[in-house]
Design an enzyme around this catalytic site. Structure first.
Site, PDB file in Angstrom:
ATOM      1  N   ARG A 179       0.826  -1.207   0.000  1.00 56.89           N
ATOM      2  CA  ARG A 179       0.000   0.000   0.000  1.00 56.89           C
ATOM      3  C   ARG A 179       0.859   1.255   0.000  1.00 56.89           C
ATOM      4  NH1 ARG A 179      -5.259  -0.220   1.793  1.00 56.89           N
ATOM      5  NH2 ARG A 179      -5.049   1.751   2.888  1.00 56.89           N
ATOM      6  N   ARG A 183       9.443   5.841  -3.514  1.00 57.55           N
ATOM      7  CA  ARG A 183       9.673   6.613  -4.738  1.00 57.55           C
ATOM      8  C   ARG A 183      11.118   7.065  -4.859  1.00 57.55           C
ATOM      9  NH1 ARG A 183       4.409   9.227  -4.053  1.00 57.55           N
ATOM     10  NH2 ARG A 183       2.962   7.693  -4.907  1.00 57.55           N
ATOM     11  N   ARG A 257      -8.372  -4.501  14.379  1.00 51.45           N
ATOM     12  CA  ARG A 257      -7.751  -3.336  14.981  1.00 51.45           C
ATOM     13  C   ARG A 257      -8.802  -2.241  14.996  1.00 51.45           C
ATOM     14  NH1 ARG A 257      -4.668   0.659  12.936  1.00 51.45           N
ATOM     15  NH2 ARG A 257      -4.734  -0.003  10.770  1.00 51.45           N
ATOM     16  N   ARG A 288      -1.086   9.431  14.173  1.00 53.44           N
ATOM     17  CA  ARG A 288      -1.110  10.609  13.300  1.00 53.44           C
ATOM     18  C   ARG A 288      -2.071  11.663  13.827  1.00 53.44           C
ATOM     19  NH1 ARG A 288      -3.314   7.092   8.063  1.00 53.44           N
ATOM     20  NH2 ARG A 288      -5.016   6.089   9.151  1.00 53.44           N
ATOM     21  N   GLU A 310      -5.043  10.303  16.351  1.00 53.56           N
ATOM     22  CA  GLU A 310      -5.518   8.932  16.125  1.00 53.56           C
ATOM     23  C   GLU A 310      -4.664   7.948  16.926  1.00 53.56           C
ATOM     24  OE1 GLU A 310      -6.352   7.877  11.966  1.00 53.56           O
ATOM     25  OE2 GLU A 310      -5.359   5.971  12.333  1.00 53.56           O
ATOM     26  N   TYR A 357      -8.614  -5.852   3.572  1.00 54.31           N
ATOM     27  CA  TYR A 357      -8.216  -4.464   3.728  1.00 54.31           C
ATOM     28  C   TYR A 357      -8.665  -3.672   2.489  1.00 54.31           C
ATOM     29  CZ  TYR A 357      -4.635  -1.228   5.703  1.00 54.31           C
ATOM     30  OH  TYR A 357      -3.952  -0.205   6.287  1.00 54.31           O
ATOM     31  N   ASP A 359     -10.066  -0.689   0.229  1.00 55.96           N
ATOM     32  CA  ASP A 359     -10.346   0.743   0.186  1.00 55.96           C
ATOM     33  C   ASP A 359     -11.752   0.924  -0.385  1.00 55.96           C
ATOM     34  OD1 ASP A 359      -8.240   1.970   1.394  1.00 55.96           O
ATOM     35  OD2 ASP A 359      -7.055   2.210  -0.427  1.00 55.96           O
TER      36      ASP A 359
HETATM   37  P1  FAD Z   1     -18.379  -0.523   6.636  1.00 55.46           P
HETATM   38  O1  FAD Z   1     -18.171   0.861   6.163  1.00 55.46           O
HETATM   39  O2  FAD Z   1     -17.663  -0.968   7.865  1.00 55.46           O
HETATM   40  O3  FAD Z   1     -19.951  -0.731   6.823  1.00 55.46           O
HETATM   41  C1  FAD Z   1     -20.497  -1.864   7.477  1.00 55.46           C
HETATM   42  C2  FAD Z   1     -21.798  -1.405   8.118  1.00 55.46           C
HETATM   43  O4  FAD Z   1     -22.477  -2.558   8.640  1.00 55.46           O
HETATM   44  C3  FAD Z   1     -21.572  -0.479   9.310  1.00 55.46           C
HETATM   45  O5  FAD Z   1     -22.364   0.682   9.161  1.00 55.46           O
HETATM   46  C4  FAD Z   1     -22.009  -1.310  10.515  1.00 55.46           C
HETATM   47  O6  FAD Z   1     -22.578  -0.526  11.547  1.00 55.46           O
HETATM   48  C5  FAD Z   1     -23.048  -2.226   9.877  1.00 55.46           C
HETATM   49  N1  FAD Z   1     -23.263  -3.472  10.623  1.00 55.46           N
HETATM   50  C6  FAD Z   1     -22.314  -4.364  10.991  1.00 55.46           C
HETATM   51  N2  FAD Z   1     -22.880  -5.383  11.681  1.00 55.46           N
HETATM   52  C7  FAD Z   1     -24.213  -5.126  11.732  1.00 55.46           C
HETATM   53  C8  FAD Z   1     -25.316  -5.796  12.314  1.00 55.46           C
HETATM   54  N3  FAD Z   1     -25.175  -6.940  13.012  1.00 55.46           N
HETATM   55  N4  FAD Z   1     -26.559  -5.259  12.187  1.00 55.46           N
HETATM   56  C9  FAD Z   1     -26.735  -4.091  11.501  1.00 55.46           C
HETATM   57  N5  FAD Z   1     -25.699  -3.404  10.940  1.00 55.46           N
HETATM   58  C10 FAD Z   1     -24.464  -3.909  11.047  1.00 55.46           C
HETATM   59  N6  FAD Z   1     -10.767   3.767   2.060  1.00 55.46           N
HETATM   60  C11 FAD Z   1     -10.323   4.616   1.093  1.00 55.46           C
HETATM   61  O7  FAD Z   1     -10.590   4.396  -0.093  1.00 55.46           O
HETATM   62  N7  FAD Z   1      -9.593   5.744   1.422  1.00 55.46           N
HETATM   63  C12 FAD Z   1      -9.290   6.065   2.707  1.00 55.46           C
HETATM   64  O8  FAD Z   1      -8.647   7.095   2.962  1.00 55.46           O
HETATM   65  C13 FAD Z   1      -9.743   5.175   3.736  1.00 55.46           C
HETATM   66  N8  FAD Z   1      -9.454   5.452   5.024  1.00 55.46           N
HETATM   67  C14 FAD Z   1      -9.931   4.618   5.986  1.00 55.46           C
HETATM   68  C15 FAD Z   1      -9.667   4.942   7.311  1.00 55.46           C
HETATM   69  C16 FAD Z   1     -10.150   4.136   8.320  1.00 55.46           C
HETATM   70  C17 FAD Z   1      -9.860   4.503   9.733  1.00 55.46           C
HETATM   71  C18 FAD Z   1     -10.901   2.956   8.010  1.00 55.46           C
HETATM   72  C19 FAD Z   1     -11.419   2.071   9.102  1.00 55.46           C
HETATM   73  C20 FAD Z   1     -11.148   2.633   6.701  1.00 55.46           C
HETATM   74  C21 FAD Z   1     -10.674   3.447   5.670  1.00 55.46           C
HETATM   75  N9  FAD Z   1     -10.958   3.174   4.343  1.00 55.46           N
HETATM   76  C22 FAD Z   1     -10.496   4.021   3.367  1.00 55.46           C
HETATM   77  C23 FAD Z   1     -11.735   1.972   3.955  1.00 55.46           C
HETATM   78  C24 FAD Z   1     -13.253   2.209   3.874  1.00 55.46           C
HETATM   79  O9  FAD Z   1     -13.731   2.640   5.130  1.00 55.46           O
HETATM   80  C25 FAD Z   1     -13.909   0.884   3.481  1.00 55.46           C
HETATM   81  O10 FAD Z   1     -13.473   0.447   2.218  1.00 55.46           O
HETATM   82  C26 FAD Z   1     -15.444   0.950   3.423  1.00 55.46           C
HETATM   83  O11 FAD Z   1     -15.993   1.677   4.477  1.00 55.46           O
HETATM   84  C27 FAD Z   1     -15.975  -0.463   3.486  1.00 55.46           C
HETATM   85  O12 FAD Z   1     -17.377  -0.449   3.367  1.00 55.46           O
HETATM   86  P2  FAD Z   1     -18.221  -1.651   3.947  1.00 55.46           P
HETATM   87  O13 FAD Z   1     -19.631  -1.378   3.579  1.00 55.46           O
HETATM   88  O14 FAD Z   1     -17.632  -2.941   3.540  1.00 55.46           O
HETATM   89  O15 FAD Z   1     -18.005  -1.602   5.532  1.00 55.46           O
HETATM   90  N1  UDP Z   2       3.280   2.978   7.164  1.00 46.82           N
HETATM   91  C1  UDP Z   2       4.407   3.293   7.895  1.00 46.82           C
HETATM   92  N2  UDP Z   2       4.713   4.615   8.127  1.00 46.82           N
HETATM   93  C2  UDP Z   2       3.923   5.622   7.692  1.00 46.82           C
HETATM   94  C3  UDP Z   2       2.765   5.287   6.947  1.00 46.82           C
HETATM   95  C4  UDP Z   2       2.462   3.946   6.716  1.00 46.82           C
HETATM   96  O1  UDP Z   2       5.123   2.409   8.330  1.00 46.82           O
HETATM   97  O2  UDP Z   2       4.240   6.801   7.953  1.00 46.82           O
HETATM   98  C5  UDP Z   2       2.982   1.535   6.928  1.00 46.82           C
HETATM   99  C6  UDP Z   2       2.084   0.959   8.021  1.00 46.82           C
HETATM  100  O3  UDP Z   2       2.507  -0.364   8.283  1.00 46.82           O
HETATM  101  C7  UDP Z   2       0.715   0.951   7.381  1.00 46.82           C
HETATM  102  C8  UDP Z   2       1.043   0.684   5.923  1.00 46.82           C
HETATM  103  O4  UDP Z   2       2.291   1.367   5.703  1.00 46.82           O
HETATM  104  O5  UDP Z   2      -0.118  -0.052   7.904  1.00 46.82           O
HETATM  105  C9  UDP Z   2      -0.012   1.183   4.963  1.00 46.82           C
HETATM  106  O6  UDP Z   2      -0.224   2.575   5.198  1.00 46.82           O
HETATM  107  P1  UDP Z   2      -1.609   3.273   4.875  1.00 46.82           P
HETATM  108  O7  UDP Z   2      -1.455   4.737   5.022  1.00 46.82           O
HETATM  109  O8  UDP Z   2      -2.090   2.733   3.593  1.00 46.82           O
HETATM  110  O9  UDP Z   2      -2.539   2.774   6.029  1.00 46.82           O
HETATM  111  P2  UDP Z   2      -4.076   3.100   6.298  1.00 46.82           P
HETATM  112  O10 UDP Z   2      -4.085   3.893   7.545  1.00 46.82           O
HETATM  113  O11 UDP Z   2      -4.626   3.820   5.113  1.00 46.82           O
HETATM  114  O12 UDP Z   2      -4.669   1.755   6.467  1.00 46.82           O
END
Ligand code: FAD
Ligand code: UDP
Length: 380
Positions: A179, A183, A257, A288, A310, A357, A359
């Site tokens: 991920r 560069r 996590r 971060r 965070e 994992y 996105d």
């Molecule tokens: P979720 O968004 O987790 O939705 C699942 C839903 O199901 C939730 O609303 C939950 O409440 C509901 N649910 C679960 N169990 C039940 C139950 N028993 N009854 C009723 N409802 C239930 N992606 C990116 O592209 N760019 C980013 O910068 C990025 N940053 C992220 C940062 C964080 C901290 C996290 C956690 C994820 C990030 N992602 C990012 C990933 C992105 O959040 C996911 O790809 C996306 O939300 C997945 O959608 P989903 O519907 O599979 O799951």
């Molecule tokens: N990572 C790291 N240092 C940084 C940023 C990322 O070591 O400053 C590593 C870390 O293990 C992380 C992985 O690169 O889990 C992927 O980073 P990304 O930003 O994609 O994680 P996200 O928070 O989006 O899941």
């Protein structure tokens, strides 16, 4: 509630569930029920406005939309416009700020050099030779050292990764590092994706529009496990919650996590000059600091800014965010997947259902693919 009138019941209103619901209603003109246990739609992509500063922030952590997938890009644009935000990340190590992902500027600044792009490879080769391993990398740490050598790994990757995953990087799979590009030029973009940005009017509006079809009913504050016995057995169920919970953890619990956030406001119009500042050292307890005002350069916000620290930890079952793809969990999820694939009329998927994992663009792609290659045919 009469559950028998719905052709499809979707558990979870994140991207996975919302895309399926939207497709079934608008393409097949069938009635869909979306069950969401939280008090809002949108899953982890949800955003809200901070009442004190008026700044929009992403409740479950900063979400940057990015994709190179034309199908996903065409689809998502039906529900939102994106601003021109371009994701760049910096990292602080020993009180100095560096570019992240590691690029030529990071390398030159860290070593106090002025290497040219064509000199980087041989420079890193010498660094790597100090820790040469005679087999292909078997884990995250070996992969990182084989790419950038031990000093850069120890400064920018090791501590951050330990804090983020609460695991020794030797226990983590090497693919997590895929991920994070390395560069050998000055490119500062976090992603290689063809398109990126933040929804102009927030993530919430995307989900409101997706679920606005009158054929879709959404019920909030409802846990699927409390009502599942009332659902007729032949209803098609799309479940996007944790896969181990669906099976009542009968083979054991998968680890996730989770994150904890600390919000703070400051009497300046800019705290750190960028939307995300990573903190590389293990001794700094958070991973971060987010400053969400920078996600919307097109908006005018006031003179008080908002920051969000965070903190990462192992989930206790209440807020699963990230699957942990070490060996134990990877083996265990395969056992659950086998059970899931044998079910009639039940599709378990999404980030928690697939325990992957994903996105956002990958989640949307997975949902569009399931609709086209499974649900459409099933509901014909
Ligand atoms: P979720 O968004 O987790 O939705 C699942 C839903 O199901 C939730 O609303 C939950 O409440 C509901 N649910 C679960 N169990 C039940 C139950 N028993 N009854 C009723 N409802 C239930 N992606 C990116 O592209 N760019 C980013 O910068 C990025 N940053 C992220 C940062 C964080 C901290 C996290 C956690 C994820 C990030 N992602 C990012 C990933 C992105 O959040 C996911 O790809 C996306 O939300 C997945 O959608 P989903 O519907 O599979 O799951
Ligand atoms: N990572 C790291 N240092 C940084 C940023 C990322 O070591 O400053 C590593 C870390 O293990 C992380 C992985 O690169 O889990 C992927 O980073 P990304 O930003 O994609 O994680 P996200 O928070 O989006 O899941």
């Amino acid at each position: 509630m009469d559950y028998s009138k719905y052709s499809v019941i979707v558990v979870g209103s994140g991207f996975f569930g919302s895309v399926i619901a939207e497709r079934v209603a608008s393409e097949l003109k069938k009635e869909v029920l979306v069950i969401e246990k939280r008090n809002h739609i949108g899953g982890n992509c949800y955003s809200e406005v901070d009442p004190e500063t008026g700044i929009e922030f992403h409740t479950y952590g900063t979400h940057i939309f990015h994709t190179s997938n034309v199908k996903v890009w065409d689809y998502i644009q039906k529900f939102t416009e994106f601003n021109n935000y371009y994701h760049q990340v910096l990292t602080t190590f020993k009180n100095k700020v560096y570019q992240m992902p590691i690029n030529l500027e990071t390398i030159n600044q860290y070593y106090g050099l002025n290497l040219k792009p064509f000199e980087v490879e041989s420079f890193l080769e010498k660094e790597k030779a100090k820790d040469r391993i005679d087999h292909p990398p078997r884990n995250f740490e070996e992969k990182a050292i084989s790419l950038i050598g031990r000093p850069l790994y120890e400064a920018f990757i090791k501590g951050y990764t330990k804090k983020q995953w609460n695991k020794d990087p030797k226990e983590l799979p090497e693919f997590i590092l895929n991920r994070l590009p390395i560069r050998k030029n000055y490119n500062e973009s976090y992603y290689y994706s063809r398109w990126q940005g933040i929804p102009k009017d927030g993530y919430g509006k995307i989900f409101e529009r997706m679920l606005s079809n009158p054929l879709i009913t959404t019920v909030l504050n409802t846990n699927y496990f409390d009502i599942k016995d009332q659902i007729p057995k032949d209803t098609i169920l799309i479940y996007s919650g944790p896969i181990d919970q669906y099976f009542d953890y009968k083979f054991g619990k998968l680890e996730y996590r989770t994150l904890r956030f600390e919000k703070e406001s400051h009497p300046y119009d800019d705290f750190q000059g960028t939307s995300v500042m990573n903190y590389a050292e293990e001794t700094v307890p958070f991973t971060r600091i987010h400053e969400p005002r920078h996600l919307h350069p097109e908006r005018t916000y006031g003179n008080t800014t908002l920051t969000i620290k965070e903190f990462s930890s192992l989930d206790d079952g209440s807020n699963p965010y990230y699957p942990i793809n070490d060996k134990r969990n990877t083996d265990l999820v395969k056992v659950y997947r086998k059970e899931a694939d044998a079910l009639e009329n039940v599709y378990i998927s999404g980030r928690l259902g697939d325990y992957k994992y994903f996105d956002m663009h990958e989640t949307i792609d997975a949902a569009l693919t399931l609709f086209e290659n499974g649900i459409r045919e099933k509901l014909k």
